[in-house]
Write an enzyme that holds these catalytic residues in place. Sequence first.
Site, PDB file in Angstrom:
ATOM      1  N   HIS B 142       0.812  -1.309  -0.043  1.00 51.60           N
ATOM      2  CA  HIS B 142      -0.031  -0.039  -0.134  1.00 51.60           C
ATOM      3  C   HIS B 142       0.979   1.117  -0.081  1.00 51.60           C
ATOM      4  O   HIS B 142       0.648   2.087  -0.818  1.00 51.60           O
ATOM      5  CB  HIS B 142      -1.001  -0.110   1.253  1.00 51.60           C
ATOM      6  CG  HIS B 142      -1.809   1.319   1.511  1.00 51.60           C
ATOM      7  ND1 HIS B 142      -2.708   1.551   0.606  1.00 51.60           N
ATOM      8  CD2 HIS B 142      -1.577   2.091   2.469  1.00 51.60           C
ATOM      9  CE1 HIS B 142      -3.118   3.074   0.760  1.00 51.60           C
ATOM     10  NE2 HIS B 142      -2.332   3.297   2.133  1.00 51.60           N
ATOM     11  N   ASP B 242     -11.529   2.201   6.991  1.00 48.86           N
ATOM     12  CA  ASP B 242     -10.903   3.643   7.274  1.00 48.86           C
ATOM     13  C   ASP B 242     -11.452   4.516   6.131  1.00 48.86           C
ATOM     14  O   ASP B 242     -10.634   4.936   5.459  1.00 48.86           O
ATOM     15  CB  ASP B 242      -9.542   3.674   7.583  1.00 48.86           C
ATOM     16  CG  ASP B 242      -8.860   4.804   8.026  1.00 48.86           C
ATOM     17  OD1 ASP B 242      -9.838   5.821   8.731  1.00 48.86           O
ATOM     18  OD2 ASP B 242      -7.801   5.123   7.660  1.00 48.86           O
ATOM     19  N   GLN B 249      -8.090  14.940   1.720  1.00 48.92           N
ATOM     20  CA  GLN B 249      -7.039  14.541   1.972  1.00 48.92           C
ATOM     21  C   GLN B 249      -5.787  15.017   1.592  1.00 48.92           C
ATOM     22  O   GLN B 249      -4.784  15.688   2.212  1.00 48.92           O
ATOM     23  CB  GLN B 249      -6.677  12.943   2.041  1.00 48.92           C
ATOM     24  CG  GLN B 249      -5.310  12.243   2.666  1.00 48.92           C
ATOM     25  CD  GLN B 249      -5.554  10.691   2.866  1.00 48.92           C
ATOM     26  OE1 GLN B 249      -6.617  10.241   2.289  1.00 48.92           O
ATOM     27  NE2 GLN B 249      -4.408  10.216   3.039  1.00 48.92           N
ATOM     28  N   LYS B 262     -10.563  11.766   7.077  1.00 50.29           N
ATOM     29  CA  LYS B 262     -10.673  10.428   7.855  1.00 50.29           C
ATOM     30  C   LYS B 262     -11.608  10.550   8.514  1.00 50.29           C
ATOM     31  O   LYS B 262     -12.561   9.398   8.916  1.00 50.29           O
ATOM     32  CB  LYS B 262      -9.288  10.065   8.342  1.00 50.29           C
ATOM     33  CG  LYS B 262      -8.105  10.014   7.483  1.00 50.29           C
ATOM     34  CD  LYS B 262      -8.214   8.825   6.744  1.00 50.29           C
ATOM     35  CE  LYS B 262      -6.995   8.188   5.964  1.00 50.29           C
ATOM     36  NZ  LYS B 262      -6.777   6.931   5.222  1.00 50.29           N
ATOM     37  N   SER B 266     -15.327   5.815  10.654  1.00 52.42           N
ATOM     38  CA  SER B 266     -14.482   4.402  10.470  1.00 52.42           C
ATOM     39  C   SER B 266     -15.671   3.594  10.874  1.00 52.42           C
ATOM     40  O   SER B 266     -15.933   3.711  12.008  1.00 52.42           O
ATOM     41  CB  SER B 266     -13.423   4.615  11.318  1.00 52.42           C
ATOM     42  OG  SER B 266     -12.759   6.086  11.421  1.00 52.42           O
TER      43      SER B 266
END
Lengths: 426, 426
Positions: B142, B242, B249, B262, B266
């Site tokens: 990732h 998430d 962002q 974020k 969540s």
Amino acid sequence: MPITANDPKRKTWLETAPDTDFPIQNIPFGVFLTRDDIITIGTRIGDYAIDLGALHQLGYFKGIELTDDIFLQDTLNDFISDGRKTWRLVRNRIAEIFDKENSELRENKDHRKHILFTLDEVEMQLPVQVGDYTDFYSSKEHATNVGTMFRGEDNALMPNWLHIPVGYHGRSSSIIPSGINARRPWGQTMPDGASEPVFGPSKLVDFELEMAFITTDANALGEPIPVNEAEEYIFGLVLFNDWSARDIQKWEYVPLGPFLAKNFASSISPWIVTLDALQPFKVEGPKPIMEQLPYLQSKGKKSYDINLEVYIEPENGEESKVSTSNFKYMYWNMAQQLAHHTVNGCNVNSGDMMGSGTISGPTPDSYGSMLELTWRGANPIKLSDGSERKFINDNDTVILKGFCKNENVRLGFGECRTKLLPANKM
Amino acid sequence: MPITANDPKRKTWLETAPDTDFPIQNIPFGVFLTRDDIITIGTRIGDYAIDLGALHQLGYFKGIELTDDIFLQDTLNDFISDGRKTWRLVRNRIAEIFDKENSELRENKDHRKHILFTLDEVEMQLPVQVGDYTDFYSSKEHATNVGTMFRGEDNALMPNWLHIPVGYHGRSSSIIPSGINARRPWGQTMPDGASEPVFGPSKLVDFELEMAFITTDANALGEPIPVNEAEEYIFGLVLFNDWSARDIQKWEYVPLGPFLAKNFASSISPWIVTLDALQPFKVEGPKPIMEQLPYLQSKGKKSYDINLEVYIEPENGEESKVSTSNFKYMYWNMAQQLAHHTVNGCNVNSGDMMGSGTISGPTPDSYGSMLELTWRGANPIKLSDGSERKFINDNDTVILKGFCKNENVRLGFGECRTKLLPANKM
């Protein structure tokens, strides 16, 4: 409802020093352990801690809708949940009870014995259980200083800074009240010129002079708070020292922000001074340099004239003042911070805490961290005992103080005092 | 103490489907509201929710040291505080009670009536009150994918990434259980080529496939947890989505990390699968590419073979699988994460939650976010109804699933299911 507790003419029957931070016009809220090992919610006038649990049990809040145990708790969260109307009723009533002209409690020796403590008879606790703690970065001087050091004068402010009250999430668990020691953290750093990181105690432990505000339950998940309603949800403020390990921070913070450099300890002053008590000290904030998006445009006086000072006290030494700043220097005010925080629907609860970010003023003696005051250690500060500091030494105590003053009244926050213990042996 | 609850030969007298995520070898913990509007702590076998509060009141945990109300609570925090020995005793006892050979409860119709619920009779709640939530960034695939997109292949991994389990603090208040809807957030973004930011609903809402672990009270402030003791303090795991607004962002995250991108929501799966139940699925993790500092060196099998899947279900449509990953791909394991988190003395409490970071595998179909799966929207994904997705559309439901399987047993996490509602009107 008028805030009669703020009446500058009111005097109290309790003895108070003329320069106390806690005149009858303050009436802050805190939590303390009494000489009988009972935990209670209280307030403070002069050098007396006042047990609100006992006051309530003895019937002094008759007529105000309060649950029986609202003050017999180890945090203020439930009381803060009761909302602004209740806070005002209680604060106004406390002012009445201790008013010089009111004999009700003054003449009741037995009641006074249960209600009044001297400060050495109580041990202050964290005033709230902090559910979530957010730290902003809202002093333009601070952001500019740090940016200048790390990226040069021309790129000092990030492109987003004038558009966004930049903030990030912090760690709640390691928030400690004034009087509890912090400890120099171990961590990973990448020394200048090294090719591999090393592990050891931080060499660059710093304070950050901040204030933090405590919220009530503000919104349901998904519902933003408009900027011009935001102050309704702010219970009060504390002094806040956002301890920082600069060498750990430098190595870890790209791309997701500071983490272990900050979460080893953050200290707060134990008495929450209500936003109501601070109303006489509202002032205009700095003018926006760029037009702000409408959801951030704040009308009227939303800044607060709070004098801030930082002292360093070496072990067995005298305290030396190292910084003189003011909360009014903040470019982004609390209403803007809270509106921004919730504009995406993020929900804010009772007891949440939001730090201002380091509060630096325009002059070098008003900077809010050693990083800035010594310009990364280039210009050490001389303390009154002749010793020099680039950052904070083992066993130094860092003391934040804050107070407001006008022609009628002076009130303040007391101290946020934290000693830095040496790192653990490993 | 042996974990007899894991005995793969054990069968239960409750009816369970052969491919259930909740065989008697699982015995997860959760919190639910019953048909009588009572909140209780429970477990699940097959499609039965089991009221542990009622079991305890009826004397089934005799001999285990438990307070009377330990299961009659709206969070698992106190039970988790009781520590690993108690978790094991309780889980082993539950396995005995529901063992095919044990008639004690099986033959007691009246008791069964108080203890057993079908899933449609209960409403799952958040299993813990999350004091602090931390999110790591521990999948090399990732981090490499995201780095390649934003900085090119040669600078994909940040210099600190192979040395530090990079992490940052997240927002606890907006953690929601499976089944609760999220809402597309409003926010500030800087569109490509624009010179001024704009305000509007996010256009790039994404999921992040993660797992999160829940801790018990691990350490006092100032005391680190050694890497080889860290697993002792992990109660169990949940699936974790998430939610991320990529456009928000991108504009906000320099220099202090993601914030409003974020913290609008969540999601977690409601049943905490214990680390004990996952013991048969321990595997070696990826070999370190660079030598790690001693405090991070983890010995033996500390990774877990957990198959992970992501599905998108359009409104009134069928679910389409969009990703197949595995928790074992994580470069940094949970023990390393917890050791790193506490190496500076940061204290960890019962109910704290730590997310893994997006879990991407080595192949393009194993990536853990739309950002990576569609490579920033360049390669849209086709769903089974023929529609395409670059990111998540309004009214799409994102479903995470996770399960472990070996020759003896299959057990899993159920689902983490969240529908994305359209943005509020403003």
